[in-house]
Write a protein that holds these residues in place. Structure first.
Motif, short mmCIF file in Angstrom:
data_model
loop_
_atom_site.label_atom_id
_atom_site.label_comp_id
_atom_site.label_asym_id
_atom_site.label_seq_id
_atom_site.Cartn_x
_atom_site.Cartn_y
_atom_site.Cartn_z
N GLU A 1 30.03 -126.04 10.49
CA GLU A 1 31.09 -126.69 10.94
C GLU A 1 32.40 -126.11 10.09
O GLU A 1 33.30 -126.91 9.50
N ILE A 2 32.12 -124.71 9.82
CA ILE A 2 33.32 -124.02 9.14
C ILE A 2 33.77 -123.00 10.12
O ILE A 2 34.56 -122.12 9.52
N ALA A 3 33.39 -123.01 11.29
CA ALA A 3 34.15 -121.76 12.12
C ALA A 3 35.32 -121.72 12.27
O ALA A 3 36.20 -120.50 12.45
N ASP A 4 36.06 -122.99 12.47
CA ASP A 4 37.39 -122.85 12.35
C ASP A 4 38.23 -122.33 11.20
O ASP A 4 39.23 -121.60 11.21
N PHE A 5 37.60 -122.76 10.03
CA PHE A 5 38.08 -122.24 8.62
C PHE A 5 37.84 -120.70 8.78
O PHE A 5 38.96 -119.82 8.11
N ARG B 1 28.17 -122.77 2.61
CA ARG B 1 29.38 -122.70 3.49
C ARG B 1 30.19 -121.74 2.85
O ARG B 1 30.92 -120.65 3.48
N GLU C 1 37.64 -118.58 11.23
CA GLU C 1 38.73 -117.96 12.06
C GLU C 1 39.91 -117.91 11.40
O GLU C 1 40.88 -116.92 11.54
N ASP C 2 40.63 -118.94 10.78
CA ASP C 2 41.82 -119.07 10.06
C ASP C 2 41.74 -118.03 9.03
O ASP C 2 42.98 -117.31 8.91
N ASP D 1 29.31 -121.87 12.70
CA ASP D 1 29.68 -123.07 13.77
C ASP D 1 28.71 -124.32 13.46
O ASP D 1 29.07 -125.35 13.37
N THR E 1 34.77 -113.33 6.26
CA THR E 1 36.23 -112.93 5.84
C THR E 1 36.55 -111.56 5.24
O THR E 1 37.28 -110.82 5.65
#
Length: 306
Positions: A262-266, A234, A268-269, A259, A242
């Motif tokens: 479960e780190i896709a949102d992190f 991860r 993107e942020d 994805d 990034t």
């Protein structure tokens, strides 16, 4: 030419050859002339694979050198590493420690690591690396954290051992999160080598070569537990996406993997934050990596528990 001169000639040739088979031949010929020649024993041990034979050769060399070193070893003021024979003795101990570890003789390897560490107050050897690696193998996680307090974040073995031990003891919490980014910060390429995202460097510098070899040594430690592998994966994918470290053709695949982890949102942020900087496009790979790690260390960009 007498026997001693011939031995010196053989040893000189062995030191300068890049062919392990030739080194082995030369060392064995030297040992036929003097079976107790410590340098020939070491060279022969270097030429053979990790095995009981290597251990036997190194143990014999150690015992021979220990007799020569008796006065130095028992002096409280002597610096073993400043003595020519002492340096050779410590080199044998170091080789023997890693050989014992490779054969699963962890307690003996740990004892040797601690002995070398006593002779090495300035951290010139790989004693601490061996110490941490063996302690991880023996699941001595609390002891690892205690030892790591003695070392700064510049010690690769200390930061990786601390990251592994912290996760083992408390799972993906804040302590493990901080320790993970300390490990990435110390040498960002190492996790990518460990996970196979980067291959062995060609025509590498000495630092790159050492980092790759370190990754090989610690790969199994990070891979002992599926959740631990997921943890470092991860981190690597978050950093790689990034900071733009992955080849363009692999980015989509890494986004899919992000994805799944479960780190896709992190991701993107983090990408939005760094790409909003006016200077981001002008930064080098090295600079982007450092800035991304600073961002992650200051916030929370991985799923945590507790």
């Amino acid at each position: 030419m007498d026997a001693m001169e011939r031995i010196e000639e053989l040893l000189d040739e062995a030191y300068f050859t890049d062919d392990p088979a030739e080194m082995e031949r030369l060392a064995r010929e030297a040992l036929e002339l003097d079976e107790d020649n410590a340098e020939a024993l070491i060279l022969l041990a270097d030429a053979v694979e990790y095995s009981e034979e290597k251990i036997t050769l190194l143990e014999k060399a150690r015992d021979i050198l220990a007799e020569e070193m008796e006065g130095v070893l028992h002096s409280s003021e002597a610096n073993v590493l400043e003595d020519e024979t002492g340096m050779l003795y410590v080199a044998v101990l170091q080789r023997l420690g890693f050989a014992l570890f490779s054969e699963g003789k962890n307690e003996e390897a740990l004892d040797l690591a601690r002995e070398i560490d006593q002779y090495d107050p300035e951290g010139e050897t790989h004693a601490r690396t061996l110490l941490y690696r063996v302690m991880l193998e023996m699941d001595m996680n609390s002891e690892v954290l205690q030892e790591a307090l003695k070392d700064g974040v510049e010690n690769l073995a200390a930061v990786h051992a601390r990251a592994i031990a912290a996760y083992r003891l408390s799972g993906p919490g804040r302590a493990a999160y901080r320790a993970l980014w300390d490990a990435f910060s110390a040498a960002p390429d190492i996790p990518f080598y460990i996970l196979g995202f980067m291959t062995e460097p060609d025509d590498s510098s000495e630092d790159e070569f050492e980092e790759y070899n370190f990754a090989v040594l610690f790969e199994d430690a990070w891979s002992m537990d599926n959740e631990l592998v997921k943890w470092i994966t991860r981190g690597a994918i978050l950093l790689g996406l990034t900071a733009g470290l992955f080849p363009e053709e692999n980015v989509e695949k890494m986004m899919i993997l992000a994805d799944a982890l479960e780190i896709a949102d992190f991701v993107e942020d983090a990408m939005v934050k760094v790409e909003s900087r006016d200077d981001w496009g002008a930064l080098s790979r090295y600079e982007r990596t450092g800035e991304a790690i600073k961002l992650f260390s200051a916030g929370v960009f991985l799923p945590l528990e507790g």
